[in-house]
Design a protein around this motif. Structure first.
Motif, PDB file in Angstrom:
ATOM      1  N   LYS A   1       0.816  -1.211   0.000  1.00 55.25           N
ATOM      2  CA  LYS A   1       0.000   0.000   0.000  1.00 55.25           C
ATOM      3  C   LYS A   1       0.854   1.267   0.000  1.00 55.25           C
ATOM      4  CE  LYS A   1      -3.821  -2.180   2.542  1.00 55.25           C
ATOM      5  NZ  LYS A   1      -4.623  -2.161   3.791  1.00 55.25           N
ATOM      6  N   GLN A   2       2.167   1.106   0.169  1.00 53.67           N
ATOM      7  CA  GLN A   2       3.071   2.249   0.229  1.00 53.67           C
ATOM      8  C   GLN A   2       3.719   2.491  -1.129  1.00 53.67           C
ATOM      9  OE1 GLN A   2       5.771   1.683   3.547  1.00 53.67           O
ATOM     10  NE2 GLN A   2       4.124   1.013   4.915  1.00 53.67           N
ATOM     11  N   GLN A   3       4.624   3.466  -1.168  1.00 50.93           N
ATOM     12  CA  GLN A   3       5.280   3.832  -2.417  1.00 50.93           C
ATOM     13  C   GLN A   3       6.192   2.711  -2.904  1.00 50.93           C
ATOM     14  OE1 GLN A   3       7.311   7.540  -2.223  1.00 50.93           O
ATOM     15  NE2 GLN A   3       8.129   7.449  -4.296  1.00 50.93           N
ATOM     16  N   ALA A   4       6.148   2.445  -4.200  1.00 49.77           N
ATOM     17  CA  ALA A   4       6.922   1.346  -4.778  1.00 49.77           C
ATOM     18  C   ALA A   4       8.343   1.791  -5.112  1.00 49.77           C
ATOM     19  CB  ALA A   4       6.222   0.799  -6.016  1.00 49.77           C
ATOM     20  N   ASP A   5       9.124   2.152  -4.092  1.00 50.73           N
ATOM     21  CA  ASP A   5      10.512   2.555  -4.329  1.00 50.73           C
ATOM     22  C   ASP A   5      11.456   1.404  -4.001  1.00 50.73           C
ATOM     23  OD1 ASP A   5      10.583   2.449  -1.542  1.00 50.73           O
ATOM     24  OD2 ASP A   5      10.364   4.621  -1.326  1.00 50.73           O
ATOM     25  N   ALA A   6      12.748   1.602  -4.246  1.00 55.90           N
ATOM     26  CA  ALA A   6      13.741   0.548  -4.061  1.00 55.90           C
ATOM     27  C   ALA A   6      13.795   0.066  -2.616  1.00 55.90           C
ATOM     28  CB  ALA A   6      15.124   1.043  -4.502  1.00 55.90           C
ATOM     29  N   GLU A   7      13.701   0.980  -1.654  1.00 52.86           N
ATOM     30  CA  GLU A   7      13.782   0.620  -0.249  1.00 52.86           C
ATOM     31  C   GLU A   7      12.595  -0.242   0.160  1.00 52.86           C
ATOM     32  OE1 GLU A   7      15.390   0.139   3.395  1.00 52.86           O
ATOM     33  OE2 GLU A   7      16.320   1.099   1.648  1.00 52.86           O
ATOM     34  N   ASN A   8      11.411   0.118  -0.349  1.00 56.35           N
ATOM     35  CA  ASN A   8      10.213  -0.648  -0.012  1.00 56.35           C
ATOM     36  C   ASN A   8      10.267  -2.041  -0.620  1.00 56.35           C
ATOM     37  OD1 ASN A   8       7.118  -1.382  -0.535  1.00 56.35           O
ATOM     38  ND2 ASN A   8       7.222   0.059   1.163  1.00 56.35           N
ATOM     39  N   ARG A   9      10.751  -2.129  -1.851  1.00 51.53           N
ATOM     40  CA  ARG A   9      10.888  -3.441  -2.492  1.00 51.53           C
ATOM     41  C   ARG A   9      11.900  -4.299  -1.721  1.00 51.53           C
ATOM     42  NH1 ARG A   9       8.603  -3.802  -7.798  1.00 51.53           N
ATOM     43  NH2 ARG A   9       7.905  -1.768  -8.541  1.00 51.53           N
ATOM     44  N   LYS A  10      12.930  -3.657  -1.171  1.00 51.51           N
ATOM     45  CA  LYS A  10      13.917  -4.379  -0.382  1.00 51.51           C
ATOM     46  C   LYS A  10      13.271  -4.969   0.874  1.00 51.51           C
ATOM     47  CE  LYS A  10      18.449  -3.828   1.818  1.00 51.51           C
ATOM     48  NZ  LYS A  10      19.554  -2.887   2.108  1.00 51.51           N
ATOM     49  N   ARG A  11      12.385  -4.202   1.512  1.00 44.85           N
ATOM     50  CA  ARG A  11      11.684  -4.697   2.702  1.00 44.85           C
ATOM     51  C   ARG A  11      10.815  -5.908   2.346  1.00 44.85           C
ATOM     52  NH1 ARG A  11      10.254   0.966   3.492  1.00 44.85           N
ATOM     53  NH2 ARG A  11      11.727   1.950   4.931  1.00 44.85           N
ATOM     54  N   LEU A  12      10.144  -5.816   1.202  1.00 47.19           N
ATOM     55  CA  LEU A  12       9.328  -6.949   0.761  1.00 47.19           C
ATOM     56  C   LEU A  12      10.204  -8.169   0.484  1.00 47.19           C
ATOM     57  CD1 LEU A  12       6.889  -5.042  -1.603  1.00 47.19           C
ATOM     58  CD2 LEU A  12       6.188  -6.425   0.358  1.00 47.19           C
ATOM     59  N   GLY A  13      11.407  -7.921  -0.044  1.00 44.85           N
ATOM     60  CA  GLY A  13      12.337  -9.021  -0.288  1.00 44.85           C
ATOM     61  C   GLY A  13      12.762  -9.711   0.996  1.00 44.85           C
ATOM     62  N   VAL A  14      12.947  -8.921   2.046  1.00 46.43           N
ATOM     63  CA  VAL A  14      13.306  -9.480   3.350  1.00 46.43           C
ATOM     64  C   VAL A  14      12.190 -10.390   3.859  1.00 46.43           C
ATOM     65  CG1 VAL A  14      13.720  -8.932   5.783  1.00 46.43           C
ATOM     66  CG2 VAL A  14      14.872  -7.610   3.998  1.00 46.43           C
ATOM     67  N   LEU A  15      10.951  -9.948   3.671  1.00 52.27           N
ATOM     68  CA  LEU A  15       9.812 -10.771   4.104  1.00 52.27           C
ATOM     69  C   LEU A  15       9.730 -12.057   3.286  1.00 52.27           C
ATOM     70  CD1 LEU A  15       7.058  -8.043   4.687  1.00 52.27           C
ATOM     71  CD2 LEU A  15       8.365  -9.301   6.404  1.00 52.27           C
ATOM     72  N   CYS A  16      10.072 -11.965   1.996  1.00 54.38           N
ATOM     73  CA  CYS A  16      10.095 -13.182   1.174  1.00 54.38           C
ATOM     74  C   CYS A  16      11.156 -14.153   1.684  1.00 54.38           C
ATOM     75  CB  CYS A  16      10.367 -12.819  -0.292  1.00 54.38           C
ATOM     76  SG  CYS A  16       8.953 -12.122  -1.169  1.00 54.38           S
ATOM     77  N   ASN A  17      12.306 -13.621   2.069  1.00 55.89           N
ATOM     78  CA  ASN A  17      13.354 -14.481   2.624  1.00 55.89           C
ATOM     79  C   ASN A  17      12.863 -15.172   3.893  1.00 55.89           C
ATOM     80  OD1 ASN A  17      15.151 -13.757   0.620  1.00 55.89           O
ATOM     81  ND2 ASN A  17      16.089 -12.118   1.803  1.00 55.89           N
ATOM     82  N   HIS A  18      12.111 -14.424   4.678  1.00 54.62           N
ATOM     83  CA  HIS A  18      11.552 -14.987   5.907  1.00 54.62           C
ATOM     84  C   HIS A  18      10.589 -16.128   5.584  1.00 54.62           C
ATOM     85  CE1 HIS A  18      10.163 -15.329   9.964  1.00 54.62           C
ATOM     86  NE2 HIS A  18       8.951 -14.872   9.698  1.00 54.62           N
ATOM     87  N   LEU A  19       9.760 -15.930   4.564  1.00 53.91           N
ATOM     88  CA  LEU A  19       8.825 -16.983   4.151  1.00 53.91           C
ATOM     89  C   LEU A  19       9.582 -18.212   3.658  1.00 53.91           C
ATOM     90  CD1 LEU A  19       6.150 -14.882   2.223  1.00 53.91           C
ATOM     91  CD2 LEU A  19       5.786 -16.108   4.360  1.00 53.91           C
ATOM     92  N   ALA A  20      10.665 -17.978   2.915  1.00 52.49           N
ATOM     93  CA  ALA A  20      11.449 -19.098   2.393  1.00 52.49           C
ATOM     94  C   ALA A  20      12.052 -19.921   3.529  1.00 52.49           C
ATOM     95  CB  ALA A  20      12.552 -18.582   1.476  1.00 52.49           C
TER      96      ALA A  20
END
Length: 310
Positions: free
Chosen positions: A175-194
């Motif tokens: 729901k937030q701005q789709a910038d590089a930092e935000n995508r990085k946070r989403l990547g961290v959550l994906c790593n957590h899911l993995a």
């Protein structure tokens, strides 16, 4: 997230919930006949579990709690021999009616008001308590699985529960701005899911594909959110019923990640558990699962594959 997009996500949940309600109602009306069919009972369990998970992601606590109570009761039917009588059918249907009422109010012009939700949940508590007590008496007090400190039945696997919490965080970031930092946070959550499902090959493939799709700056959050959230949630639903390797990445997600199926290392044929082998039935299911934009992307992928002769 803009109101139009928020309304679209709400629409996805409501449409999916309607299908699950149909499954529940059909099964409960014929509970005496299907209780001996493990797969039919699993269908009821999965339907309640899916509504619970979707409601949790969107913050509808009353729907989540009610679906959870039904899920716990179906878990007893899955794990214990039960002779279904008229009383048990009636109690299950009363619990189902509460869930149906909550979802109908959610679809109203003003959504579901807190006071209405609280009232319905409160009124259903004696019903669910009686249902649980009666199930205990029918099973000799065996219950429906492990219990926590407050006596609530706990999931047999941690992944589905942890996934819901992580997907809630991802939804907030989408729901937030789709910038590089935000995508990085989403990547961290994906790593957590993995890390949660390190032993499950298709889960790893799915999460890694989602991570690549998120990292691609060409993909907007408006496109990513419904695909990523829905596929990860759907996969966790299968884990909950002991089928961890039946949900590889969809062609749409693979396209967003810029990955052909061979590179992703998955066999799309594994999705036969979900899609009918008959083309018309499979097409109907795909239409139910995806919105118009996603179907357009999928069509392009299929046409490309057919033309390539693969």
């Amino acid at each position: 997230m803009d109101p139009e997009r928020q309304q679209q996500i709400m629409g996805y949940f409501i449409e999916e919930a309607k299908e699950h309600l149909d499954t529940l109602e059909t099964g409960l009306l014929d509970l005496q006949s299907i209780v001996s069919d493990q797969e039919r009972v699993n269908e009821l369990f999965r339907a309640a579990h899916s509504v619970k998970g979707g409601a949790a992601m969107l913050g509808f606590g009353s729907i989540q709690k009610t679906a959870h109570r039904l899920e716990d009761s179906f878990k007893v039917l899955k794990e214990q021999p039960v002779t279904v009588d008229e009383k048990l059918e009636t109690l299950f249907l009363k619990g189902f009616d509460t869930l149906k009422d909550l979802l109908e109010k959610l679809q109203g012009p003003y959504g579901i008001r807190d006071e209405d939700a609280d009232r319905l949940v409160s009124e259903s508590e004696p019903v669910f308590k009686e249902l649980q007590d009666y199930l205990d008496s029918l099973t000799g007090g065996g219950g429906g699985g492990e219990t926590g400190a407050k006596g609530e039945a706990q999931p047999s696997k941690d992944l589905p529960r942890e996934t819901i919490a992580t997907l809630q965080q991802m939804l907030k970031l989408f729901k937030q701005q789709a910038d590089a930092e935000n995508r990085k946070r989403l990547g961290v959550l994906c790593n957590h899911l993995a890390e949660m499902g390190s032993e499950m090959e298709n889960w790893q493939n799915l999460v890694n594909t989602a991570s690549k799709a998120i990292a691609n700056p060409k993909n907007s959050y408006e496109t990513l959110a419904p695909v990523v959230i829905k596929e990860l949630k759907y996969a966790s639903d299968f884990v909950a019923v002991g089928k961890p390797d039946t949900t590889p990445p969809s062609p749409v997600l693979l396209e967003l990640a810029g990955m052909p199926a061979t590179e992703a290392g998955v066999n799309l044929g594994a999705n036969e558990f979900i899609l009918e082998s008959d083309p018309k039935a499979a097409a109907k299911k795909l239409i139910e699962m995806f919105d118009k934009k996603q179907l357009t992307q999928l069509t392009k992928i299929l046409v490309k594959e057919v033309k390539s002769g693969k």
